[in-house]
Design an enzyme around this catalytic site. Structure first.
Site, PDB file in Angstrom:
ATOM      1  N   ASN A  11       0.804  -1.234   0.000  1.00  0.00           N
ATOM      2  CA  ASN A  11       0.000   0.000   0.000  1.00  0.00           C
ATOM      3  C   ASN A  11       0.834   1.280   0.000  1.00  0.00           C
ATOM      4  O   ASN A  11       0.290   2.369  -0.177  1.00  0.00           O
ATOM      5  CB  ASN A  11      -1.010   0.018   1.171  1.00  0.00           C
ATOM      6  CG  ASN A  11      -1.944  -1.173   1.127  1.00  0.00           C
ATOM      7  OD1 ASN A  11      -2.628  -1.364   0.130  1.00  0.00           O
ATOM      8  ND2 ASN A  11      -1.944  -2.005   2.158  1.00  0.00           N
ATOM      9  N   ARG A  18      -3.138   7.979   0.036  1.00  0.00           N
ATOM     10  CA  ARG A  18      -3.706   7.083   1.038  1.00  0.00           C
ATOM     11  C   ARG A  18      -3.693   7.763   2.404  1.00  0.00           C
ATOM     12  O   ARG A  18      -2.633   8.128   2.917  1.00  0.00           O
ATOM     13  CB  ARG A  18      -2.787   5.859   1.068  1.00  0.00           C
ATOM     14  CG  ARG A  18      -2.985   4.927   2.196  1.00  0.00           C
ATOM     15  CD  ARG A  18      -1.743   4.052   2.353  1.00  0.00           C
ATOM     16  NE  ARG A  18      -2.025   3.042   3.335  1.00  0.00           N
ATOM     17  CZ  ARG A  18      -1.109   2.398   4.009  1.00  0.00           C
ATOM     18  NH1 ARG A  18       0.168   2.627   3.806  1.00  0.00           N
ATOM     19  NH2 ARG A  18      -1.452   1.493   4.896  1.00  0.00           N
ATOM     20  N   ASN A  74      10.547  -0.257   5.369  1.00  0.00           N
ATOM     21  CA  ASN A  74       9.224   0.013   5.916  1.00  0.00           C
ATOM     22  C   ASN A  74       8.351  -1.144   5.438  1.00  0.00           C
ATOM     23  O   ASN A  74       7.839  -1.127   4.315  1.00  0.00           O
ATOM     24  CB  ASN A  74       8.669   1.349   5.416  1.00  0.00           C
ATOM     25  CG  ASN A  74       7.303   1.641   6.036  1.00  0.00           C
ATOM     26  OD1 ASN A  74       6.696   0.760   6.650  1.00  0.00           O
ATOM     27  ND2 ASN A  74       6.819   2.861   5.867  1.00  0.00           N
ATOM     28  N   HIS A 100       8.772   3.567  10.150  1.00  0.00           N
ATOM     29  CA  HIS A 100       7.319   3.756   9.997  1.00  0.00           C
ATOM     30  C   HIS A 100       7.044   5.240   9.917  1.00  0.00           C
ATOM     31  O   HIS A 100       7.554   6.012  10.756  1.00  0.00           O
ATOM     32  CB  HIS A 100       6.553   3.131  11.168  1.00  0.00           C
ATOM     33  CG  HIS A 100       6.801   1.663  11.258  1.00  0.00           C
ATOM     34  ND1 HIS A 100       6.265   0.783  10.350  1.00  0.00           N
ATOM     35  CD2 HIS A 100       7.603   0.948  12.071  1.00  0.00           C
ATOM     36  CE1 HIS A 100       6.717  -0.432  10.624  1.00  0.00           C
ATOM     37  NE2 HIS A 100       7.532  -0.358  11.660  1.00  0.00           N
ATOM     38  N   ILE A 101       6.260   5.606   8.942  1.00  0.00           N
ATOM     39  CA  ILE A 101       5.940   7.026   8.749  1.00  0.00           C
ATOM     40  C   ILE A 101       5.099   7.526   9.922  1.00  0.00           C
ATOM     41  O   ILE A 101       5.337   8.597  10.465  1.00  0.00           O
ATOM     42  CB  ILE A 101       5.182   7.198   7.407  1.00  0.00           C
ATOM     43  CG1 ILE A 101       6.091   6.766   6.245  1.00  0.00           C
ATOM     44  CG2 ILE A 101       4.699   8.633   7.229  1.00  0.00           C
ATOM     45  CD1 ILE A 101       5.356   6.529   4.932  1.00  0.00           C
ATOM     46  N   ARG A 107      -1.299   4.199  17.644  1.00  0.00           N
ATOM     47  CA  ARG A 107      -2.425   3.724  16.838  1.00  0.00           C
ATOM     48  C   ARG A 107      -3.003   2.431  17.423  1.00  0.00           C
ATOM     49  O   ARG A 107      -2.805   2.142  18.597  1.00  0.00           O
ATOM     50  CB  ARG A 107      -1.956   3.572  15.376  1.00  0.00           C
ATOM     51  CG  ARG A 107      -1.463   4.909  14.811  1.00  0.00           C
ATOM     52  CD  ARG A 107      -1.008   4.790  13.376  1.00  0.00           C
ATOM     53  NE  ARG A 107      -2.115   4.402  12.493  1.00  0.00           N
ATOM     54  CZ  ARG A 107      -1.940   3.968  11.245  1.00  0.00           C
ATOM     55  NH1 ARG A 107      -0.700   3.873  10.748  1.00  0.00           N
ATOM     56  NH2 ARG A 107      -2.969   3.626  10.509  1.00  0.00           N
TER      57      ARG A 107
END
Ligand code: DQA
Length: 149
Positions: A11, A18, A74, A100-101, A107
């Site tokens: 993705n 996104r 990533n 990780h962005i 989260r």
């Protein structure tokens, strides 16, 4: 000049489109251009890849065993699911930095565990796409200090 692999999981081809409130507006092509610029400033070359298929990421890690001096990865959602990517990284003996962005720890709980972190020499999360630049700098400095030994 050493070769640094920058590998991106599923993705991330949609970066910029996104969930921009989570991942920002930069595209993966922007990230690649920034990585190439920095790597060449630091005197290194990069091989930059993205795939939605787990086996392709594993194959690139195997390729890096032959000619890679470090990996920035990533793994995206495979972070939380893939023992196979962890096993592949465990066959690679040079520096590995996980990026990780987003801040995965802020989260959902299922994002808090990373199989890849069992192998990574460092983890960057929540610094946006700038995390890739910091990861490349770290890999480059680990390559340099390994060369001095
Ligand atoms: C991500 C975080 C993962 O949890 C998610 O599945 C991604 C991207 C990040 O860069 O923040 O696809 O790795």
């Amino acid at each position: 000049m050493s070769l640094i692999y920058v590998l991106n999981g599923p993705n991330l081809n949609l970066l910029g489109k996104r969930q921009p409130h989570i991942y920002g507006h930069e595209t993966l092509a922007d990230v690649e251009a920034d990585c190439r610029r920095l790597a060449s400033e630091l005197g290194h070359d990069i091989r930059f890849h993205q795939s939605n298929r787990e086996y392709e990421i594993i194959d690139w890690i195997h390729e890096a065993r032959e000619d890679g001096a470090g990996i920035v990865i990533n793994p995206a959602a495979f972070t939380h699911t893939s023992v196979a990517i962890l096993d592949a990284l465990n066959t690679f003996e040079q520096p590995v930095i996980e990026v990780h962005i987003s801040n995965v720890h802020k989260r959902e709980a299922f994002r808090h565990h990373s199989f890849v972190s069992h192998r990574a020499d460092g983890v960057i999360a929540g610094l946006g796409t700038e995390g890739y630049q910091l990861a490349i700098r770290r890999v480059a400095s680990l390559i340099t200090s390994a060369g001095k030994k």
